[in-house]
Design a protein around this motif. Sequence first.
Motif, PDB file in Angstrom:
ATOM      1  N   ASP A 115       7.077   4.381   3.227  1.00 28.59           N
ATOM      2  CA  ASP A 115       5.911   3.529   2.346  1.00 28.59           C
ATOM      3  C   ASP A 115       5.837   2.255   2.959  1.00 28.59           C
ATOM      4  N   LYS A 172      -2.600  -2.372   7.664  1.00 33.71           N
ATOM      5  CA  LYS A 172      -2.845  -3.654   7.975  1.00 33.71           C
ATOM      6  C   LYS A 172      -3.345  -3.591   9.167  1.00 33.71           C
ATOM      7  N   ARG A 175       2.090   0.918   4.726  1.00 31.88           N
ATOM      8  CA  ARG A 175       1.438  -0.190   4.415  1.00 31.88           C
ATOM      9  C   ARG A 175       1.300  -1.262   5.537  1.00 31.88           C
ATOM     10  N   ALA A 179      -6.814   5.872   4.148  1.00 30.02           N
ATOM     11  CA  ALA A 179      -6.032   4.991   3.112  1.00 30.02           C
ATOM     12  C   ALA A 179      -6.044   5.900   1.971  1.00 30.02           C
ATOM     13  N   ASN A 180      -6.996   6.901   1.776  1.00 26.66           N
ATOM     14  CA  ASN A 180      -7.132   7.535   0.439  1.00 26.66           C
ATOM     15  C   ASN A 180      -7.182   9.038   0.844  1.00 26.66           C
ATOM     16  N   GLU A 229       7.580  -7.093   5.449  1.00 28.68           N
ATOM     17  CA  GLU A 229       7.891  -6.151   4.311  1.00 28.68           C
ATOM     18  C   GLU A 229       8.744  -5.064   5.248  1.00 28.68           C
ATOM     19  N   ASP A 248       6.047  -7.768  10.618  1.00 31.89           N
ATOM     20  CA  ASP A 248       5.637  -7.606   9.330  1.00 31.89           C
ATOM     21  C   ASP A 248       7.020  -7.716   8.160  1.00 31.89           C
ATOM     22  N   PHE A 287     -11.083  -0.836   2.113  1.00 30.09           N
ATOM     23  CA  PHE A 287      -9.881  -1.482   1.480  1.00 30.09           C
ATOM     24  C   PHE A 287      -8.527  -0.595   1.508  1.00 30.09           C
ATOM     25  N   CYS A 288      -7.520  -1.616   1.505  1.00 27.47           N
ATOM     26  CA  CYS A 288      -6.396  -0.566   1.556  1.00 27.47           C
ATOM     27  C   CYS A 288      -5.770  -0.446   0.193  1.00 27.47           C
ATOM     28  N   CYS A 289      -5.060   0.689   0.041  1.00 29.98           N
ATOM     29  CA  CYS A 289      -4.515   1.023  -1.433  1.00 29.98           C
ATOM     30  C   CYS A 289      -3.135   0.381  -1.377  1.00 29.98           C
ATOM     31  N   ASP A 290      -2.741   0.019  -2.588  1.00 27.94           N
ATOM     32  CA  ASP A 290      -1.416  -0.632  -2.786  1.00 27.94           C
ATOM     33  C   ASP A 290      -0.294   0.355  -2.369  1.00 27.94           C
ATOM     34  N   GLU A 291      -0.257   1.686  -2.926  1.00 29.00           N
ATOM     35  CA  GLU A 291       0.627   2.705  -2.760  1.00 29.00           C
ATOM     36  C   GLU A 291       0.146   3.926  -2.081  1.00 29.00           C
TER      37      GLU A 291
END
Length: 197
Positions: free
Chosen positions: A135, A143, A139, A57-58, A192, A190, A110-114
């Motif tokens: 994006d 998940k 995201r 995620a990073n 989103e 999903d 953890f997952c990042c928001d952006e």
Amino acid sequence: MTTPVCTSASAAAAPAGQTLPHARVRQGGAAPTYPSFASYVRARQPVLLRTARSLTANPSDAEDLLQTALAKTYVAWDRIEDQRALDGYVRRALLNTRTSQWRKRKVDEFCCDELPEPEPVPGDDDPAERQALRDAMWRAIMKLPARQRAMVVLRYYEDLSEVQTAELLGVSVGTVKSAVSRALGKLREDPELGLAR
């Protein structure tokens, strides 16, 4: 662009003043051969870094993950006889390392928001809409459970077949099919992604 990783040991092994050659192509147009570890890293780093980024995620974690996988590859470099298997060897090291991290630090993840914005690709449609959809897709992928995420990345981002994915992960083809099917079902549901379409 990130700086090349894990090339210093191989570069140090080269005689002073001598530059390391780039990959050579075998006769008959077969897979390239790499005369040194450094030339392999220079040639394949962007592709391998993309795979690592797909598994984390990073972006910083992705670089660390690739660094670890390349370190493992460097240790085994003299034992890898089939140069066509190098990418598969590094991908396997990436997956094994990431799986070990998942098992050891499930609570810390953890997952990042952006997600980082990639450079725009010229095209006919609106780049902002394309980026918003990209994006939203990432995201949604983040998940997914770790194993399903790895299979989706290998199947659809690395464009591996079901058989190749199964071999790389050490599972049956049926497991890949069912896990990918469940993952795609979750992505279709999903909310989103529904809004982004």
